[in-house]
Design an enzyme around this catalytic site. Sequence first.
Site, mmCIF file in Angstrom:
data_model
loop_
_atom_site.group_PDB
_atom_site.id
_atom_site.type_symbol
_atom_site.label_atom_id
_atom_site.label_comp_id
_atom_site.label_asym_id
_atom_site.label_seq_id
_atom_site.Cartn_x
_atom_site.Cartn_y
_atom_site.Cartn_z
ATOM 1 N N CYS A 1 0.952 -1.176 -0.038
ATOM 2 C CA CYS A 1 -0.049 -0.087 0.061
ATOM 3 C C CYS A 1 0.665 1.322 -0.012
ATOM 4 O O CYS A 1 0.227 2.362 -0.088
ATOM 5 C CB CYS A 1 -0.892 0.088 1.248
ATOM 6 S SG CYS A 1 -1.558 -1.587 1.688
ATOM 7 N N HIS B 1 -9.254 3.732 -1.246
ATOM 8 C CA HIS B 1 -7.754 3.005 -1.076
ATOM 9 C C HIS B 1 -7.556 2.235 -2.163
ATOM 10 O O HIS B 1 -7.354 0.828 -2.264
ATOM 11 C CB HIS B 1 -7.753 2.368 0.337
ATOM 12 C CG HIS B 1 -6.359 1.641 0.665
ATOM 13 N ND1 HIS B 1 -5.236 2.499 0.158
ATOM 14 C CD2 HIS B 1 -5.894 0.615 1.462
ATOM 15 C CE1 HIS B 1 -4.062 1.714 0.672
ATOM 16 N NE2 HIS B 1 -4.686 0.709 1.319
#
Lengths: 391, 132
Positions: A90, A339
């Site tokens: 991420c 996200h």
Amino acid sequence: MLIGKPLVSIVSAGLSKFGRLDGMYGREIFAEAAKEAFERCPNLDPAKDVEALFVGQMGESYEHQGHTGPTLADWTGLLPKPAMRLESACASSGVALRIGIFAVLSGMHDIVLVGGVEKMTHRTTAEVTEFLAMASDFPFEQWHGITFPGLYALMATAHIHKYGTTEEQMAMVAVKNHNNGVLNPKAHMQKVVTLEKVMSSRVIAWPLKLYDCSLITDGASCLILTRPDLAKKFTDTPVHIVGSGQASDAIGIYEREELTTMKAGKLAGQEAYKMAGVEPKDLDIAEVHDCFTIAEIIAYEDLGLCKPGKGGSLVEEGVTMLDGEIPVNTSGGLKSKGHPVGATGTAQAYEIYLQLTGQAERRQVSGAEVALSHNVGGSGATAAVHIYRKG
Amino acid sequence: MSETPPFTIESFYKFVTEGKLMAAKCSKCETVLLPPRPVCTKCLSTDFRWVELERKGKLLSYTVIHVSPVQFQSMAPYTVGIVELKAGPHLPGMIRGVEPEKIRVGMDLRVDFDTSIQTQWPLWPRYFFRPP
Ligand SMILES: [Zn+2]
């Protein structure tokens, strides 16, 4: 040597719509973000001026597509410029940003495009759960059924036990970030949520519930970086990056010294603060990695916005709200904006670019001049922190 | 005399098949490494010996997984935790044989081995935790 000096300047930035973008490939979504960045910067001739592309993307599994660097260069009209994909879960585009800084600071390139992309929503939740878990340890974590939310739930339980943090305080992070996301026309979920709604949402990995988790989202983001002395050629309002830090930790959270802090985030923050000559109290705004509500609470503590164990109280007292002392996640954060993992790092920088150039519209924090972004990879084995100053 | 198994994750799980909780102990600084590694994390030595660990430990943290990956769906919801073994290393795994409501941070747990699943190498057998 580098203390307080601009490392590079952001002269433009772009963000695709975040959300469920049916019928689009990741490369097309990235082209949308690049189009905005190019249009914002009429003095730039992309095909001629942009010298290289560094792009973050977490997984090939989502689209069955690897070799993303040149693909994105092609779809943004940058062939035959060198292009490279970076994977740090991420934190992929937070790291791509850092590599872009290296490229400019080295003198090898004067102008580069950095960014990130992920296309996720065409996959089932079970598939996405499995793909995201690849960012955690396989033989001891995944093999024993520990999911990605499960890892952050283990941190949350430890935080509750050690500091008395409550599930309500975690829920307040979600409420705050959704309030901000409502003001962001590109956010995935532009919807207010109440404390009761968060608390009563279904359990994903106790004590984390559905509304403690960030969203599965499609999206892309990018920034145009230049040598600071060239910035004024392209814009009257550049944003300088004055600090950059990155650190690594054990891939398995079970090997960490403490479950209640993320050492890599702490170390990356310290490095960035030192380079920037900035202290936490100097920050006007911050975008932190709220992949789960507990992660934002831990980020406050790791970045020195409060003492260890006080992150829950900080959100409860409203310090990090849009009208608080230091607004955190004005974009809505990963929680409400969404996200798309590979896009997140440079999407945080995009929000800071808007804020420091006075373009954040209804969520503008007036007078914001110094900002921080905090991008975590996986369950904290990578963290990249950047500090920005209005040009 | 049999040869010393290499200090790898695969060797650790082969020991689990035999019902043994084994770790690598650094011959130079005596650090117990679990998972075993090619290099000691404390002193960078590459000289190890296998030691069998006591199967006792204390629970550091836990969670109840409700949304699981595909291959665990039939077991959900299930509890997983991180245990601090008496010998020092921390180990994550499933907690069985106790109601989630009765689980407490700090409780004593014991490492046990799942012999019910006949797995074909390299599908490893699993260890798990249960109340003593
Ligand atoms: Zn040693």
